[in-house]
Design a protein around this motif. Structure first.
Motif, PDB file in Angstrom:
ATOM      1  N   GLN A   1       0.836  -1.192   0.000  1.00  0.00           N
ATOM      2  CA  GLN A   1       0.000   0.000   0.000  1.00  0.00           C
ATOM      3  C   GLN A   1       0.875   1.247   0.000  1.00  0.00           C
ATOM      4  N   GLY A   2       0.563   2.186  -0.877  1.00  0.00           N
ATOM      5  CA  GLY A   2       1.342   3.406  -0.953  1.00  0.00           C
ATOM      6  C   GLY A   2       0.878   4.424   0.061  1.00  0.00           C
ATOM      7  N   HIS A   3       1.732   5.410   0.271  1.00  0.00           N
ATOM      8  CA  HIS A   3       1.430   6.495   1.199  1.00  0.00           C
ATOM      9  C   HIS A   3       1.948   7.792   0.587  1.00  0.00           C
ATOM     10  N   VAL A   4       1.127   8.838   0.625  1.00  0.00           N
ATOM     11  CA  VAL A   4       1.549  10.125   0.069  1.00  0.00           C
ATOM     12  C   VAL A   4       1.225  11.239   1.048  1.00  0.00           C
ATOM     13  N   VAL A   5       2.050  12.284   1.016  1.00  0.00           N
ATOM     14  CA  VAL A   5       1.836  13.466   1.834  1.00  0.00           C
ATOM     15  C   VAL A   5       2.002  14.689   0.944  1.00  0.00           C
ATOM     16  N   GLU A   6       0.917  15.466   0.835  1.00  0.00           N
ATOM     17  CA  GLU A   6       0.941  16.674   0.011  1.00  0.00           C
ATOM     18  C   GLU A   6       1.343  17.884   0.852  1.00  0.00           C
ATOM     19  N   SER A   7       1.978  18.854   0.214  1.00  0.00           N
ATOM     20  CA  SER A   7       2.336  20.097   0.889  1.00  0.00           C
ATOM     21  C   SER A   7       2.450  21.207  -0.143  1.00  0.00           C
ATOM     22  N   GLY A   8       2.544  22.437   0.357  1.00  0.00           N
ATOM     23  CA  GLY A   8       2.781  23.570  -0.519  1.00  0.00           C
ATOM     24  C   GLY A   8       1.578  24.445  -0.802  1.00  0.00           C
ATOM     25  N   GLY A   9       0.423  24.063  -0.288  1.00  0.00           N
ATOM     26  CA  GLY A   9      -0.762  24.876  -0.487  1.00  0.00           C
ATOM     27  C   GLY A   9      -0.698  26.163   0.318  1.00  0.00           C
ATOM     28  N   GLY A  10      -1.676  27.040   0.078  1.00  0.00           N
ATOM     29  CA  GLY A  10      -1.730  28.286   0.815  1.00  0.00           C
ATOM     30  C   GLY A  10      -2.690  29.266   0.180  1.00  0.00           C
ATOM     31  N   LEU A  11      -2.609  30.501   0.634  1.00  0.00           N
ATOM     32  CA  LEU A  11      -3.443  31.585   0.129  1.00  0.00           C
ATOM     33  C   LEU A  11      -2.609  32.437  -0.830  1.00  0.00           C
ATOM     34  N   VAL A  12      -3.150  32.669  -2.010  1.00  0.00           N
ATOM     35  CA  VAL A  12      -2.428  33.443  -3.016  1.00  0.00           C
ATOM     36  C   VAL A  12      -3.421  34.320  -3.770  1.00  0.00           C
ATOM     37  N   GLN A  13      -2.964  35.438  -4.251  1.00  0.00           N
ATOM     38  CA  GLN A  13      -3.826  36.313  -5.047  1.00  0.00           C
ATOM     39  C   GLN A  13      -3.948  35.791  -6.474  1.00  0.00           C
ATOM     40  N   SER A  17       1.375  32.310  -8.175  1.00  0.00           N
ATOM     41  CA  SER A  17       1.859  30.942  -8.409  1.00  0.00           C
ATOM     42  C   SER A  17       2.050  30.202  -7.096  1.00  0.00           C
ATOM     43  N   LEU A  18       1.917  28.899  -7.181  1.00  0.00           N
ATOM     44  CA  LEU A  18       2.241  27.999  -6.078  1.00  0.00           C
ATOM     45  C   LEU A  18       2.852  26.739  -6.657  1.00  0.00           C
ATOM     46  N   ARG A  19       3.681  26.084  -5.864  1.00  0.00           N
ATOM     47  CA  ARG A  19       4.221  24.784  -6.258  1.00  0.00           C
ATOM     48  C   ARG A  19       3.842  23.774  -5.179  1.00  0.00           C
ATOM     49  N   LEU A  20       3.048  22.810  -5.555  1.00  0.00           N
ATOM     50  CA  LEU A  20       2.665  21.751  -4.645  1.00  0.00           C
ATOM     51  C   LEU A  20       3.669  20.601  -4.748  1.00  0.00           C
ATOM     52  N   SER A  21       3.910  19.954  -3.606  1.00  0.00           N
ATOM     53  CA  SER A  21       4.794  18.805  -3.553  1.00  0.00           C
ATOM     54  C   SER A  21       4.051  17.615  -2.990  1.00  0.00           C
ATOM     55  N   CYS A  22       4.454  16.446  -3.431  1.00  0.00           N
ATOM     56  CA  CYS A  22       3.861  15.202  -2.934  1.00  0.00           C
ATOM     57  C   CYS A  22       4.997  14.231  -2.660  1.00  0.00           C
ATOM     58  N   ALA A  23       5.163  13.862  -1.389  1.00  0.00           N
ATOM     59  CA  ALA A  23       6.175  12.887  -0.989  1.00  0.00           C
ATOM     60  C   ALA A  23       5.521  11.514  -0.925  1.00  0.00           C
ATOM     61  N   ALA A  24       6.062  10.567  -1.674  1.00  0.00           N
ATOM     62  CA  ALA A  24       5.453   9.247  -1.795  1.00  0.00           C
ATOM     63  C   ALA A  24       6.341   8.175  -1.175  1.00  0.00           C
ATOM     64  N   SER A  25       5.699   7.130  -0.673  1.00  0.00           N
ATOM     65  CA  SER A  25       6.429   6.005  -0.086  1.00  0.00           C
ATOM     66  C   SER A  25       5.551   4.765  -0.128  1.00  0.00           C
ATOM     67  N   GLY A  26       6.150   3.616   0.228  1.00  0.00           N
ATOM     68  CA  GLY A  26       5.373   2.397   0.388  1.00  0.00           C
ATOM     69  C   GLY A  26       5.226   1.536  -0.838  1.00  0.00           C
ATOM     70  N   ARG A  27       5.616   2.053  -2.004  1.00  0.00           N
ATOM     71  CA  ARG A  27       5.618   1.269  -3.242  1.00  0.00           C
ATOM     72  C   ARG A  27       6.898   1.583  -3.987  1.00  0.00           C
ATOM     73  N   THR A  28       7.156   0.794  -5.024  1.00  0.00           N
ATOM     74  CA  THR A  28       8.281   1.117  -5.908  1.00  0.00           C
ATOM     75  C   THR A  28       7.845   2.301  -6.753  1.00  0.00           C
ATOM     76  N   PHE A  29       8.136   3.485  -6.253  1.00  0.00           N
ATOM     77  CA  PHE A  29       7.609   4.727  -6.799  1.00  0.00           C
ATOM     78  C   PHE A  29       7.829   4.819  -8.304  1.00  0.00           C
ATOM     79  N   SER A  30       9.013   4.447  -8.760  1.00  0.00           N
ATOM     80  CA  SER A  30       9.369   4.630 -10.171  1.00  0.00           C
ATOM     81  C   SER A  30       8.600   3.707 -11.110  1.00  0.00           C
ATOM     82  N   ASN A  31       7.766   2.814 -10.564  1.00  0.00           N
ATOM     83  CA  ASN A  31       6.942   1.932 -11.400  1.00  0.00           C
ATOM     84  C   ASN A  31       5.524   2.447 -11.604  1.00  0.00           C
ATOM     85  N   TYR A  32       5.179   3.539 -10.933  1.00  0.00           N
ATOM     86  CA  TYR A  32       3.785   3.981 -10.896  1.00  0.00           C
ATOM     87  C   TYR A  32       3.589   5.385 -11.438  1.00  0.00           C
ATOM     88  N   ALA A  33       2.548   5.523 -12.261  1.00  0.00           N
ATOM     89  CA  ALA A  33       2.079   6.858 -12.610  1.00  0.00           C
ATOM     90  C   ALA A  33       1.509   7.520 -11.355  1.00  0.00           C
TER      91      ALA A  33
END
Length: 125
Positions: A1-13, A17-33
């Motif tokens: 089972q995979g696990h992801v954690v999103e970050s980078g959101g906020g309030l913007v006019q 611009s914003l850049r969201l990040s997603c840290a993934a774990s629990g699977r062979t990440f490079s095998n998955y879209a």
């Protein structure tokens, strides 16, 4: 089972611009879209962007085309969503998720799993 954690959101006019990040774990990440999705208050969760396992193929929703870019770093197990020219209509909770099986890809919400808690993006006018 995979696990992801999103970050980078906020309030913007609007126009910002914003850049969201997603840290993934629990699977062979490079095998998955991986995909980014969003859900505005009172609306269904919708597809935003996806990227293939090796980064060679990407797709973005028409509503964000030309403004949002998805990318990934397989060495760091990270997925990113660069959001430019933001509009109030982009306000939503943004989620990333694994595609359900290795080496596949789709833009269908229900074909993704291992959802994170999401990160709130609010665009003021």
């Amino acid at each position: 089972q995979g696990h992801v954690v999103e970050s980078g959101g906020g309030l913007v006019q609007a126009g910002g611009s914003l850049r969201l990040s997603c840290a993934a774990s629990g699977r062979t990440f490079s095998n998955y879209a991986m995909g980014w999705f969003r859900q505005a208050r009172g609306k269904e969760r919708e597809f935003v962007a996806c990227i293939s396992w090796n980064g060679a193929y990407t797709s973005v929703a028409d509503s964000v085309k030309g403004r949002f870019t998805i990318s990934r770093d397989n060495a760091e197990n990270m997925v990113y969503l660069q959001m430019n020219s933001l509009k109030p209509s982009d306000t939503a909770v943004y989620y990333c998720a694994y595609y359900q099986s290795p080496f596949g890809i789709a833009t269908v919400v229900n074909e993704y799993d291992s959802w994170g808690q999401g990160t709130q993006v609010t665009v003021s006018s």
